[in-house]
Write a protein that holds these residues in place. Sequence first.
Motif, PDB file in Angstrom:
ATOM      1  N   UNK A  93      -5.025   3.428   1.877  1.00 51.12           N
ATOM      2  CA  UNK A  93      -4.164   3.629   3.039  1.00 51.12           C
ATOM      3  C   UNK A  93      -4.972   3.591   4.323  1.00 51.12           C
ATOM      4  N   UNK A  94      -6.151   4.202   4.304  1.00 49.94           N
ATOM      5  CA  UNK A  94      -6.996   4.235   5.499  1.00 49.94           C
ATOM      6  C   UNK A  94      -7.479   2.844   5.888  1.00 49.94           C
ATOM      7  N   UNK A  95      -7.780   2.021   4.905  1.00 45.34           N
ATOM      8  CA  UNK A  95      -8.357   0.716   5.184  1.00 45.34           C
ATOM      9  C   UNK A  95      -7.324  -0.375   5.449  1.00 45.34           C
ATOM     10  N   UNK A  96      -6.104  -0.228   4.922  1.00 46.64           N
ATOM     11  CA  UNK A  96      -5.178  -1.347   4.988  1.00 46.64           C
ATOM     12  C   UNK A  96      -3.851  -1.141   5.679  1.00 46.64           C
ATOM     13  N   UNK A  97      -3.473   0.104   6.011  1.00 46.24           N
ATOM     14  CA  UNK A  97      -2.159   0.335   6.600  1.00 46.24           C
ATOM     15  C   UNK A  97      -2.236   0.394   8.127  1.00 46.24           C
ATOM     16  N   UNK A  98      -1.063   0.361   8.762  1.00 47.94           N
ATOM     17  CA  UNK A  98      -0.963   0.355  10.222  1.00 47.94           C
ATOM     18  C   UNK A  98       0.008   1.427  10.699  1.00 47.94           C
TER      19      UNK A  98
ATOM     20  N   UNK B 199       0.819  -1.208   0.000  1.00 45.14           N
ATOM     21  CA  UNK B 199       0.000   0.000   0.000  1.00 45.14           C
ATOM     22  C   UNK B 199       0.853   1.259   0.000  1.00 45.14           C
ATOM     23  N   UNK B 200       2.005   1.184   0.654  1.00 42.91           N
ATOM     24  CA  UNK B 200       2.932   2.315   0.657  1.00 42.91           C
ATOM     25  C   UNK B 200       3.424   2.614  -0.754  1.00 42.91           C
ATOM     26  N   UNK B 201       3.720   1.558  -1.512  1.00 39.46           N
ATOM     27  CA  UNK B 201       4.149   1.728  -2.902  1.00 39.46           C
ATOM     28  C   UNK B 201       3.075   2.456  -3.714  1.00 39.46           C
ATOM     29  N   UNK B 202       1.829   2.048  -3.530  1.00 37.20           N
ATOM     30  CA  UNK B 202       0.726   2.674  -4.262  1.00 37.20           C
ATOM     31  C   UNK B 202       0.623   4.169  -3.939  1.00 37.20           C
ATOM     32  N   UNK B 203       0.652   4.488  -2.659  1.00 39.33           N
ATOM     33  CA  UNK B 203       0.532   5.891  -2.246  1.00 39.33           C
ATOM     34  C   UNK B 203       1.715   6.724  -2.735  1.00 39.33           C
TER      35      UNK B 203
ATOM     36  N   UNK C 225      -6.031   9.615  -6.786  1.00 42.26           N
ATOM     37  CA  UNK C 225      -5.588  10.146  -5.499  1.00 42.26           C
ATOM     38  C   UNK C 225      -6.557   9.737  -4.395  1.00 42.26           C
ATOM     39  N   UNK C 226      -7.840   9.870  -4.663  1.00 36.30           N
ATOM     40  CA  UNK C 226      -8.855   9.497  -3.672  1.00 36.30           C
ATOM     41  C   UNK C 226      -8.766   8.006  -3.353  1.00 36.30           C
ATOM     42  N   UNK C 227      -8.608   7.167  -4.376  1.00 35.25           N
ATOM     43  CA  UNK C 227      -8.499   5.716  -4.164  1.00 35.25           C
ATOM     44  C   UNK C 227      -7.288   5.375  -3.312  1.00 35.25           C
ATOM     45  N   UNK C 228      -6.155   6.022  -3.571  1.00 33.85           N
ATOM     46  CA  UNK C 228      -4.942   5.760  -2.785  1.00 33.85           C
ATOM     47  C   UNK C 228      -5.155   6.115  -1.319  1.00 33.85           C
ATOM     48  N   UNK C 229      -5.795   7.252  -1.051  1.00 38.61           N
ATOM     49  CA  UNK C 229      -6.068   7.639   0.328  1.00 38.61           C
ATOM     50  C   UNK C 229      -6.973   6.654   1.037  1.00 38.61           C
TER      51      UNK C 229
ATOM     52  N   UNK D 140      -1.734   7.011   9.361  1.00 43.53           N
ATOM     53  CA  UNK D 140      -2.445   8.289   9.425  1.00 43.53           C
ATOM     54  C   UNK D 140      -1.846   9.317   8.474  1.00 43.53           C
ATOM     55  N   UNK D 141      -0.511   9.375   8.458  1.00 48.04           N
ATOM     56  CA  UNK D 141       0.131  10.359   7.593  1.00 48.04           C
ATOM     57  C   UNK D 141      -0.011   9.971   6.128  1.00 48.04           C
ATOM     58  N   UNK D 142      -0.010   8.685   5.825  1.00 50.67           N
ATOM     59  CA  UNK D 142      -0.196   8.248   4.438  1.00 50.67           C
ATOM     60  C   UNK D 142      -1.561   8.693   3.920  1.00 50.67           C
ATOM     61  N   UNK D 143      -2.591   8.556   4.748  1.00 50.85           N
ATOM     62  CA  UNK D 143      -3.936   8.989   4.348  1.00 50.85           C
ATOM     63  C   UNK D 143      -3.947  10.499   4.079  1.00 50.85           C
ATOM     64  N   UNK D 144      -3.405  11.265   5.025  1.00 52.09           N
ATOM     65  CA  UNK D 144      -3.417  12.725   4.890  1.00 52.09           C
ATOM     66  C   UNK D 144      -2.595  13.181   3.689  1.00 52.09           C
ATOM     67  N   UNK D 145      -1.374  12.648   3.560  1.00 55.53           N
ATOM     68  CA  UNK D 145      -0.484  13.101   2.486  1.00 55.53           C
ATOM     69  C   UNK D 145      -1.028  12.724   1.115  1.00 55.53           C
ATOM     70  N   UNK D 146      -1.753  11.604   1.036  1.00 50.35           N
ATOM     71  CA  UNK D 146      -2.388  11.237  -0.237  1.00 50.35           C
ATOM     72  C   UNK D 146      -3.494  12.218  -0.598  1.00 50.35           C
ATOM     73  N   UNK D 147      -4.391  12.463   0.326  1.00 45.21           N
ATOM     74  CA  UNK D 147      -5.515  13.342   0.034  1.00 45.21           C
ATOM     75  C   UNK D 147      -5.068  14.785  -0.216  1.00 45.21           C
ATOM     76  N   UNK D 148      -3.929  15.175   0.380  1.00 46.89           N
ATOM     77  CA  UNK D 148      -3.390  16.509   0.144  1.00 46.89           C
ATOM     78  C   UNK D 148      -3.031  16.721  -1.328  1.00 46.89           C
TER      79      UNK D 148
END
Length: 445
Positions: free
Chosen positions: A204-209, A31-35, A197-201, A93-101
């Motif tokens: 990240x929200x659903x699958x990362x830790x 998921x990190x690779x995707x984001x 971008x929305x899909x990546x965020x 948390x930061x992956x979600x925010x940085x993606x949506x940004x």
Amino acid sequence: MAGRWIERWDPEDDTFWRETGERVARRNLFLSVFCEHVGFSVWSLWSVMVLFMGPGYGVDPAGKFFLISVATLVGALVRIPYTFAVARFGGRNWSVFSCLLLLVPAVAAWLAMEPGTSYTTFLLVAAIAGVGGGNFASSMTNINAFFPLRKKGWALGLNAGGGNIGVPVVQLVGLLVIATAGATQPRIVLAVYIPLIVIAGLCAALGMDNLAPVRNDTGAAKEALRDAHTWIMAFLYVGTFGSFIGYSFAFGLVLQTQFGRTPLQAASLTFIGPLLGSVIRPVGGRLADVYGGARITLGNFAAMAAATGVVLYASVQKSLPVFLTGFIALFVLSGLGNGSTYKMIPGIFQAKALARGLSGEDAAAYGRRLSGAAMGFVGAIGALGGLAINLAFRQSFQTVGSGTAAFAAFLACYAACFTVTWAVYVRRPARTPVSAAPAPAYAEV
């Protein structure tokens, strides 16, 4: 965001890694690779947008080089705060925010991309796109904490390589748009990326830790900054990643300006080099795992100098086939070197831990602590190398009408990187007195 937090994380424990850690780490890596991939695409967006900027936009080649330079600069600078954001807010948390940004620069580009927009507006929108460059630093710092030392070269190489592929992918999307809809429809590119971008965020929200053991440690940052190896590795990363991102942003413009290619002709070639450089980055990390990052990096800089010599010759002779051969070789070698240099960072601090008499988990924790802090600074300064490349091209085309002078400067830089790598990390360390701490085996990092 409260997020999902993992309280215990010990990847150096073989049992923990086998039973729990590897599965969780691989999921976060994917998921990190995707984001990060989407972040790189947005960061390099203006290497594509400038191909759509025909005479009606009123921007000359020097102005276009400056646009991509601004995006490079901001992307480099934001990497430092992004590095520490993982420990402050959590990797998920930061992956979600940085993606949506990333929606901000994408929507801004949608609004700005039309003839008649002022150059100042283009500069501002290109600068905002730089936030995509920060995703690399937070992503690498996060993934570094998930994997044991023996797997870091592969994991970091795969994470970075998958992210780097965002550069050729957005360029390929640009090529498809120019080939099918023409060079006057830049918003189609953005229509692809805004939902992505929305899909990546969401992914990240659903699958990362988040990892609870990774806490903000300003002491680690200060210690890493005081360590000479942080700055030496930053210099070497200027030579590898700075080359990759600088060439990626500038390649299409060089083909248009120096060799008279049309936007479609330039776009049909632009993505090849970044794609090969991205794909081979995990190979550089894997080779570093097996043979030592310093040795791979040393040979790589020698090869980069040779490839630059080919490009310099082609630039003087105005030979496009030879130029393309040498330039694409530079992309491949920069990607290989990206993997080997980044593998060196955790290895260096692990070696320093052993030299201080630490062992086992204490040594591993020391290495993770300082290497995580150092990676942000190394990544930020390395990205500034891309700024230097774009500014060098801008100055070279302004003064002599070609990139020849810039390539001569790059050749000198690779020679300096080769010399530093050999002197600091490959040359046999001097003998130390029996009573002294053992010298770190830097050739093995």
